[in-house]
Design a protein around this motif. Sequence first.
Motif, PDB file in Angstrom:
ATOM      1  N   ARG A 125     -10.419  -5.230   8.472  1.00  0.00           N
ATOM      2  CA  ARG A 125      -9.918  -3.983   7.890  1.00  0.00           C
ATOM      3  C   ARG A 125      -9.249  -4.256   6.545  1.00  0.00           C
ATOM      4  NH1 ARG A 125      -6.185  -0.993  10.030  1.00  0.00           N
ATOM      5  NH2 ARG A 125      -7.177   0.928   9.302  1.00  0.00           N
ATOM      6  N   PHE A 126      -8.600  -5.391   6.420  1.00  0.00           N
ATOM      7  CA  PHE A 126      -7.969  -5.766   5.157  1.00  0.00           C
ATOM      8  C   PHE A 126      -9.014  -5.903   4.050  1.00  0.00           C
ATOM      9  CE2 PHE A 126      -6.666  -9.315   2.342  1.00  0.00           C
ATOM     10  CZ  PHE A 126      -5.529  -8.744   1.766  1.00  0.00           C
ATOM     11  N   ALA A 127     -10.146  -6.503   4.364  1.00  0.00           N
ATOM     12  CA  ALA A 127     -11.200  -6.716   3.366  1.00  0.00           C
ATOM     13  C   ALA A 127     -12.001  -5.448   3.089  1.00  0.00           C
ATOM     14  CB  ALA A 127     -12.139  -7.829   3.838  1.00  0.00           C
ATOM     15  N   ALA A 128     -11.893  -4.448   3.965  1.00  0.00           N
ATOM     16  CA  ALA A 128     -12.717  -3.249   3.824  1.00  0.00           C
ATOM     17  C   ALA A 128     -12.249  -2.328   2.696  1.00  0.00           C
ATOM     18  CB  ALA A 128     -12.742  -2.476   5.139  1.00  0.00           C
ATOM     19  N   PHE A 129     -10.979  -2.438   2.316  1.00  0.00           N
ATOM     20  CA  PHE A 129     -10.444  -1.562   1.271  1.00  0.00           C
ATOM     21  C   PHE A 129     -10.486  -2.274  -0.084  1.00  0.00           C
ATOM     22  CE2 PHE A 129      -8.457  -0.035   5.175  1.00  0.00           C
ATOM     23  CZ  PHE A 129      -8.664   1.330   5.058  1.00  0.00           C
ATOM     24  N   ASP A 130     -10.590  -1.487  -1.148  1.00  0.00           N
ATOM     25  CA  ASP A 130     -10.577  -2.050  -2.495  1.00  0.00           C
ATOM     26  C   ASP A 130      -9.208  -2.645  -2.815  1.00  0.00           C
ATOM     27  OD1 ASP A 130     -13.160  -1.279  -2.823  1.00  0.00           O
ATOM     28  OD2 ASP A 130     -12.738   0.430  -4.122  1.00  0.00           O
ATOM     29  N   HIS A 131      -9.222  -3.718  -3.627  1.00  0.00           N
ATOM     30  CA  HIS A 131      -8.003  -4.455  -3.930  1.00  0.00           C
ATOM     31  C   HIS A 131      -7.694  -4.422  -5.427  1.00  0.00           C
ATOM     32  CE1 HIS A 131      -7.578  -7.137  -0.135  1.00  0.00           C
ATOM     33  NE2 HIS A 131      -8.257  -6.042   0.160  1.00  0.00           N
ATOM     34  N   VAL A 132      -6.439  -4.790  -5.730  1.00  0.00           N
ATOM     35  CA  VAL A 132      -5.997  -5.015  -7.104  1.00  0.00           C
ATOM     36  C   VAL A 132      -5.780  -6.514  -7.285  1.00  0.00           C
ATOM     37  CG1 VAL A 132      -4.269  -4.530  -8.871  1.00  0.00           C
ATOM     38  CG2 VAL A 132      -4.826  -2.791  -7.166  1.00  0.00           C
ATOM     39  N   SER A 133      -6.243  -7.060  -8.406  1.00  0.00           N
ATOM     40  CA  SER A 133      -5.966  -8.453  -8.757  1.00  0.00           C
ATOM     41  C   SER A 133      -5.026  -8.464  -9.958  1.00  0.00           C
ATOM     42  CB  SER A 133      -7.259  -9.207  -9.102  1.00  0.00           C
ATOM     43  OG  SER A 133      -6.962 -10.503  -9.600  1.00  0.00           O
ATOM     44  N   ALA A 141       0.861  -1.187   0.000  1.00  0.00           N
ATOM     45  CA  ALA A 141       0.000   0.000   0.000  1.00  0.00           C
ATOM     46  C   ALA A 141       0.894   1.232   0.000  1.00  0.00           C
ATOM     47  CB  ALA A 141      -0.923   0.005   1.209  1.00  0.00           C
ATOM     48  N   ARG A 142       0.316   2.350  -0.356  1.00  0.00           N
ATOM     49  CA  ARG A 142       1.104   3.590  -0.337  1.00  0.00           C
ATOM     50  C   ARG A 142       1.383   4.013   1.099  1.00  0.00           C
ATOM     51  NH1 ARG A 142      -1.800   7.921   1.314  1.00  0.00           N
ATOM     52  NH2 ARG A 142      -4.086   7.771   1.208  1.00  0.00           N
ATOM     53  N   GLU A 143       2.463   4.752   1.287  1.00  0.00           N
ATOM     54  CA  GLU A 143       2.720   5.338   2.598  1.00  0.00           C
ATOM     55  C   GLU A 143       1.583   6.301   2.945  1.00  0.00           C
ATOM     56  OE1 GLU A 143       6.473   7.183   2.973  1.00  0.00           O
ATOM     57  OE2 GLU A 143       7.633   5.333   2.772  1.00  0.00           O
ATOM     58  N   GLY A 144       1.143   6.274   4.166  1.00  0.00           N
ATOM     59  CA  GLY A 144       0.041   7.122   4.583  1.00  0.00           C
ATOM     60  C   GLY A 144      -1.325   6.540   4.320  1.00  0.00           C
ATOM     61  N   ASP A 192      -5.793   4.452  -2.817  1.00  0.00           N
ATOM     62  CA  ASP A 192      -5.993   3.718  -1.565  1.00  0.00           C
ATOM     63  C   ASP A 192      -6.235   2.235  -1.836  1.00  0.00           C
ATOM     64  OD1 ASP A 192      -5.539   5.804   0.118  1.00  0.00           O
ATOM     65  OD2 ASP A 192      -7.657   6.323   0.394  1.00  0.00           O
ATOM     66  N   LEU A 193      -5.871   1.766  -3.002  1.00  0.00           N
ATOM     67  CA  LEU A 193      -5.982   0.349  -3.315  1.00  0.00           C
ATOM     68  C   LEU A 193      -4.940  -0.449  -2.548  1.00  0.00           C
ATOM     69  CD1 LEU A 193      -6.391   0.590  -7.195  1.00  0.00           C
ATOM     70  CD2 LEU A 193      -8.165  -0.124  -5.585  1.00  0.00           C
ATOM     71  N   LEU A 194      -5.254  -1.710  -2.276  1.00  0.00           N
ATOM     72  CA  LEU A 194      -4.302  -2.650  -1.687  1.00  0.00           C
ATOM     73  C   LEU A 194      -3.891  -3.656  -2.755  1.00  0.00           C
ATOM     74  CD1 LEU A 194      -5.928  -3.449   1.790  1.00  0.00           C
ATOM     75  CD2 LEU A 194      -4.221  -1.705   1.234  1.00  0.00           C
ATOM     76  N   LEU A 195      -2.607  -4.014  -2.752  1.00  0.00           N
ATOM     77  CA  LEU A 195      -2.088  -4.944  -3.757  1.00  0.00           C
ATOM     78  C   LEU A 195      -1.484  -6.170  -3.073  1.00  0.00           C
ATOM     79  CD1 LEU A 195      -1.253  -5.798  -6.594  1.00  0.00           C
ATOM     80  CD2 LEU A 195       0.769  -4.334  -6.373  1.00  0.00           C
ATOM     81  N   PRO A 196      -2.235  -7.271  -2.979  1.00  0.00           N
ATOM     82  CA  PRO A 196      -1.622  -8.528  -2.513  1.00  0.00           C
ATOM     83  C   PRO A 196      -0.660  -9.037  -3.579  1.00  0.00           C
ATOM     84  CG  PRO A 196      -4.037  -8.564  -2.350  1.00  0.00           C
ATOM     85  CD  PRO A 196      -3.673  -7.410  -3.218  1.00  0.00           C
ATOM     86  N   LEU A 197       0.489  -9.496  -3.156  1.00  0.00           N
ATOM     87  CA  LEU A 197       1.507  -9.904  -4.126  1.00  0.00           C
ATOM     88  C   LEU A 197       2.534 -10.831  -3.486  1.00  0.00           C
ATOM     89  CD1 LEU A 197       3.670  -6.677  -4.728  1.00  0.00           C
ATOM     90  CD2 LEU A 197       2.685  -7.379  -2.586  1.00  0.00           C
ATOM     91  N   PRO A 198       3.225 -11.652  -4.316  1.00  0.00           N
ATOM     92  CA  PRO A 198       4.286 -12.506  -3.774  1.00  0.00           C
ATOM     93  C   PRO A 198       5.448 -11.650  -3.275  1.00  0.00           C
ATOM     94  CG  PRO A 198       3.595 -13.235  -5.963  1.00  0.00           C
ATOM     95  CD  PRO A 198       3.002 -11.882  -5.745  1.00  0.00           C
ATOM     96  N   GLU A 199       6.095 -12.110  -2.253  1.00  0.00           N
ATOM     97  CA  GLU A 199       7.173 -11.337  -1.639  1.00  0.00           C
ATOM     98  C   GLU A 199       8.293 -10.960  -2.607  1.00  0.00           C
ATOM     99  OE1 GLU A 199       9.205 -11.312   2.775  1.00  0.00           O
ATOM    100  OE2 GLU A 199       9.004 -13.230   1.738  1.00  0.00           O
TER     101      GLU A 199
END
Length: 301
Positions: free
Chosen positions: A187-195, A172-175, A237-244
């Motif tokens: 809270r993780f599920a409450a924000f929009d995500h990127v696939s 996620a972005r800083e801030g 404010d998107l969240l990006l799940p991704l491999p490490e």
Amino acid sequence: MQLPDLNLLIALDALLDEGSVVGAARRMHLSPAAMSRTLTRIREALGDPVLVRAGRGLVPTPRALALQAQVRELLEQAGQVFQARDEVDMSTLQRCFNVRSNDVFFGTFGARLMDAMRAGAPGCTLRFVPEGMGDDDALREGHIDLYIASRRNFGPEIKMQSLFTTRFCCLAREGHPIFEAPITPERFAAFDHVSVSRRGRAQGPIDPALAALGLQRRVALITPHFHSAIFGVAGSDLLLPLPEPVIWGMQGLGLRMRAFEMPLDLEEVTVIQAWHPRFDKDPAHRWLRQTLKTICAVLPG
């Protein structure tokens, strides 16, 4: 029994691969006129037009498509007859290695692999081929030397070797507001995500893990590449799940981003390299596999 001119097989392979008389001529260091004459000889030998005009280009006939894999395999077998089976001088070898992987692997390990090739195989070229639709037979047909992925459904004859195991995290972005309180599944599920999906899929292993907790996320953006997704997340404010490994590969980009552990229990991902058995005993190919395995044994910190 009179043997056919085996040079016609080389020309046929080039013509089918390039789909162009000019391109095949360039590959074989011939003039277009000479390659056109060779195509005429191939047509006469096969009793088939091989390539026919479609608009401004040429397309292969059904028989030519049926012969393509067989021609490629015959040429590879012929080349192995004249090569030492157990030895190869990598310092003088000139060869192009085609490696299919996603941008995660290339961004993380590409530079280190290039350094290893400059030191051990300076005459060889590395060609990274992006993942795409309809590439399931690329290994079998000899279009690529190695396929690096987390998938397993390559077919029973394909050989595989584990390179490393990694886990999923999130970016996620800083801030971002998610950092204002403990990061819970809710809270993780409450924000929009990127696939990130080259097939355009919105769901993945995260969704059943959330469903088991009675939660559901909203995927607001779908993109085929991780690196394009990173820049989309940097200003939103998107969240990006991704491999490490993506985190390792983006170090030094100067983006104001923060990674955090995902508040879900997800299985780790094992990344493998896969190849066709025709290359199993090829010494140059074996050198490439061993080099990749060595590079991946030391993961970036």
